[in-house]
Write an enzyme that holds these catalytic residues in place. Structure first.
Site, PDB file in Angstrom:
ATOM      1  N   ASP A  77      -6.317  -5.969 -12.441  1.00 58.35           N
ATOM      2  CA  ASP A  77      -7.467  -5.147 -13.147  1.00 58.35           C
ATOM      3  C   ASP A  77      -8.834  -5.778 -12.716  1.00 58.35           C
ATOM      4  OD1 ASP A  77      -8.865  -3.834 -15.291  1.00 58.35           O
ATOM      5  OD2 ASP A  77      -7.629  -4.504 -17.284  1.00 58.35           O
ATOM      6  N   GLU A 130     -17.085  -2.023 -16.970  1.00 52.82           N
ATOM      7  CA  GLU A 130     -15.985  -1.399 -17.431  1.00 52.82           C
ATOM      8  C   GLU A 130     -15.855  -2.019 -19.014  1.00 52.82           C
ATOM      9  OE1 GLU A 130     -12.150  -0.516 -18.431  1.00 52.82           O
ATOM     10  OE2 GLU A 130     -12.865  -2.201 -17.911  1.00 52.82           O
ATOM     11  N   GLU A 131     -15.828  -3.537 -18.664  1.00 57.27           N
ATOM     12  CA  GLU A 131     -14.748  -3.857 -19.460  1.00 57.27           C
ATOM     13  C   GLU A 131     -15.872  -4.469 -20.070  1.00 57.27           C
ATOM     14  OE1 GLU A 131     -11.359  -5.336 -18.787  1.00 57.27           O
ATOM     15  OE2 GLU A 131     -11.266  -5.270 -17.596  1.00 57.27           O
ATOM     16  N   ASP A 160      -7.258   2.941 -13.502  1.00 57.22           N
ATOM     17  CA  ASP A 160      -6.956   1.456 -13.906  1.00 57.22           C
ATOM     18  C   ASP A 160      -5.995   0.383 -13.839  1.00 57.22           C
ATOM     19  OD1 ASP A 160      -8.164  -0.374 -16.058  1.00 57.22           O
ATOM     20  OD2 ASP A 160      -9.153   1.054 -17.377  1.00 57.22           O
ATOM     21  N   HIS A 203      -6.133  -9.919 -18.320  1.00 56.86           N
ATOM     22  CA  HIS A 203      -7.346  -9.981 -18.949  1.00 56.86           C
ATOM     23  C   HIS A 203      -7.596 -11.654 -18.730  1.00 56.86           C
ATOM     24  CE1 HIS A 203     -10.162  -6.700 -20.276  1.00 56.86           C
ATOM     25  NE2 HIS A 203      -9.212  -5.937 -19.337  1.00 56.86           N
TER      26      HIS A 203
HETATM   27 ZN   LIG Z   1      -9.571  -1.932 -16.701  1.00 60.84          ZN
END
Ligand SMILES: [Zn+2]
Length: 707
Positions: A362, A399-400, A428, A515
């Protein structure tokens, strides 16, 4: 923001009534809808070349380069990923552009959590290095949620389960309040911004969110580095802002000199919000007593959970740079291959380029899918095989933090996109395992299936489509289920704000590093996609999807599937309406989709007959496609959803109380949930009118073909 894995989990949770499987369309597998015989033959050759062109060795080089260091939006490392992508795109022969926006994005300068009663213990927030993974020893971004408030709060600990709206209702019924307390919530079941919003609404002084071992830790499998799952110190970072785009410029682009909302009016949390691992969570929760919990609230830690409050007390401290450097530059990169015949019609493929750490899954995996597709199609263009429509290869920043780069882009370029945006393709988490999944607007699903049937699955057992079908275990007459658009990734600006049809796909896996600092090339090469073959497969699909949409004589949207899928959602709407005492009228919506399906079938029949008779004159194609672009634009209303004006598509939206799960027919559903019969009737009439406008656009497209 949202890993594909989490998205599919949310979809699975909300499955059932919303699932519509469409009959297998044999013609879609055998011919190319929207292509004449001659152009189909050319197209097959070009697609075969493009699919063969993607190369997993090149992908590995890009992936290792882009994941070499944590690259959080607003840091110097993001300037380096920007420069790398631009240099590559230039090398591929594309026109390039960097678009810079100044966005309100404070970064933390300090973050601490202490247990202060019954004894004092500072919890180690860093995700420590693990044996064999050099990336895990790199300097880390502070362990704080994006858009956390700042402050210094001390109070008794209250366990709030997932921190859902209904969890607070349960706490109320138990007589437990978080007012003046430190809330501890486990991740899952909702977007973390909703958890922060609810904690703050209920008066919590701070929120700690942790990953329970039951959800993606040792209850699921061996933990990293022994296995792929989350270790005790593993942390899920992520934003807690619920909106999209720069919160200081809602609805307009954050260009230099842009008008800004005053900082104290921004729609972001005020309380400190910190993500912790289950190791730290157990240090807090083990000693919590008080009220017993509903059985469903028990997680995977090896002791009985209680709600509290207390007697364990915690102190949470977050400081940030709001006063000194709240605005930071972000950089979107664009690589453009200008169309040879219809340069104003655009297909945009995008991946976010920022991450919370090395971000191998990611979203380096998505970024390299876009990069490799750009190389392959740039190469073809150099050989003289140019796409007929313009292709835009984008990487989005921030984006995060709340889909910021892509949102600022669509706000900045809305007129051109509205006029000529054919499709938006999102990458994504394109590869972190071997299981294919896809989703998006129902109008593009048959195109994705058809392309997936051309691309070999890296496992050698047939096409991606064939392996997908086999894994899905669906009957011969059905298709594997695809995800409806909800929230949580860069398609939102294109689809929900502008009404541009979108499609996304990727290869999912066990997860466990979502994440986290441990989302590294080492993890990827051991547990995700060991030789980057699935990265390359995602890229082959990217290249072929782009070409399929770029070169069609008549844009290959499938509005029969669209109308059928949406009609299939009407019973669920009726249930929601009945549950809230506002029955009646949904039949008009069903009838509208029946009209749409008839118009779509008639259009497709005429299209196929006209194309079978030979090449269409350019003017006919132009007029037909211009009408087709209006179909999904018609279900976007300028004033947006009530309370969420930026989300304007009235077909799908993210659930306002969940953030991940999607809501079908959000304007009507939300009116029904408010038990307002008059509003529900108005919204239903508005939706029917817009669906009829979409149907009228299909009629205009058919007329353009026959004139
Ligand atoms: Zn992502």
């Amino acid at each position: 923001m949202l890993a594909a894995r989490v998205r599919s989990a949310a979809l699975a949770a909300g499955a059932g009534a919303l699932v519509v499987l469409t009959p297998l369309s044999l013609t879609a597998q055998q011919s190319l809808p929207g292509y004449s015989a001659a152009s189909a033959e050319r197209q097959r050759r070009v697609e075969t070349q493009a699919i063969a062109g993607a190369d997993s060795a090149r992908v590995r080089v890009h992936a290792r380069e882009l994941a070499r260091e944590p690259h959080v939006a607003g840091t110097e490392a993001q300037a380096r990923t920007r420069d790398y992508v631009i240099a590559q795109m230039k090398g591929f022969g594309l026109e390039t552009q960097v678009r810079t926006y100044e966005v309100w994005m404070p970064h933390p300068t300090a973050a601490h959590v202490w247990r202060v009663a019954p004894d004092t213990l500072e919890l180690p927030l860093q995700e420590g290095p693990v044996a064999g993974d050099p990336y895990s020893a790199l300097p880390q971004y502070p362990t704080v949620n994006g858009y956390s408030g700042s402050g210094d709060a001390t109070g008794e600990v209250v366990y709030v389960n997932y921190g859902l709206v209904e969890d607070y209702a349960t706490l109320d019924s138990l007589g437990v309040s978080v007012k003046g307390k430190i809330a501890v919530a486990r991740y899952g079941r909702s977007f973390r911004g909703i958890k922060a919003r609810e904690a703050e609404r209920h008066g919590a002084l701070a929120l700690l969110m942790y990953s329970d071992p039951q959800d993606d830790g040792y209850v699921r499998g061996d933990v990293y580095p022994e296995g792929p799952m989350r270790p005790p110190q593993g942390v899920q970072r992520g934003s807690v802002m619920n909106g999209q785009g720069d919160p200081s410029t809602p609805g307009w682009p954050s260009v230099k000199g842009a008008r800004r909302l005053p900082v104290d009016s921004l729609d972001v949390p005020r309380i400190p919000v910190i993500p912790i691992g289950y190791g730290n969570a157990s240090e807090l929760l083990r000693g919590v007593r008080g009220t017993g919990i509903p059985q469903a609230w028990q997680g995977g830690l090896p002791f009985r959970y209680h709600t509290g409050p207390g007697p364990v007390r915690a102190r949470v401290l977050v400081q940030n740079d709001t006063a000194t450097r709240a605005y930071k530059p972000i950089w979107n990169t664009l690589g453009v291959l200008r169309g040879s015949e219809f340069p104003d019609e655009m297909i945009v493929i995008g991946a976010h380029r920022d991450g919370w750490g090395a971000g191998a899954a990611d979203n380096v995996s998505g970024t390299v899918s876009v990069l490799e597709a750009a190389r392959v199609l740039g190469e073809l263009a150099r050989q003289g095989v140019r796409p007929k429509r313009t292709l835009v290869f984008a990487t989005w920043d921030a984006e995060e933090w709340g889909l910021i780069g892509s949102s600022e882009h669509v706000e900045d370029d809305s007129l051109r996109l509205q006029r000529g945006g054919v499709a938006y393709l999102n990458q994504d988490v394109a590869a972190q395992g071997v299981r294919f999944g896809g989703g998006g607007s129902p109008s593009l699903r048959s195109t994705l299936r058809s392309v997936a049937a051309q691309v070999p699955d890296p496992n050698g057992q047939g096409s991606v489509y064939a392996v997908w079908r086999k894994n899905a275990g669906v009957a011969d007459s059905l298709e594997p289920r695809m995800g409806d658009p909800g929230g949580g990734s860069d398609f939102v600006g294109f689809y929900n704000h502008l009404g541009i049809p979108h499609s996304d796909w990727g290869f999912g896996g066990a997860g466990g590093i979502y994440h986290s600092t441990y989302d590294t090339p080492t993890w990827m090469e051991q547990f995700g996609d060991t030789n980057y073959a699935y990265h390359a497969a995602a890229s082959r699909i990217s290249a072929a999807m782009l070409l399929r949409l770029a070169n069609a004589d008549v844009l290959p949207y499938d509005y029969v599937e669209y109308a059928r899928t949406l009609r299939g959602h009407v019973p669920a709407l009726e249930q929601v309406m009945a549950a809230h005492g506002v029955t009646g009228g949904a039949g008009t919506l069903r009838a509208a989709f029946e009209r749409m399906e008839r118009a779509a079938a008639s259009f497709a029949g005429t299209r196929d007959r006209r194309l079978a008779a030979g090449e269409l004159p350019r003017a006919v194609r132009e007029r037909t496609n211009r009408a087709l672009l209006q179909v999904e634009r018609a279900v976007v209303r300028p004033e947006g959803l009530r309370g969420r004006p930026w989300l304007r598509n009235v077909i799908y939206a993210a659930d306002v109380d969940n953030g991940y799960a999607n809501v079908v027919f959000p304007s009507v559903t939300e009116a029904a949930k408010s038990r307002d019969a008059a509003l529900t009737a108005t919204e239903l009439a508005d939706l029917v009118r817009r669906v009829d406008q979409a149907t009228a656009a299909l009629g205009a497209a058919e007329q353009a073909l026959t004139r």
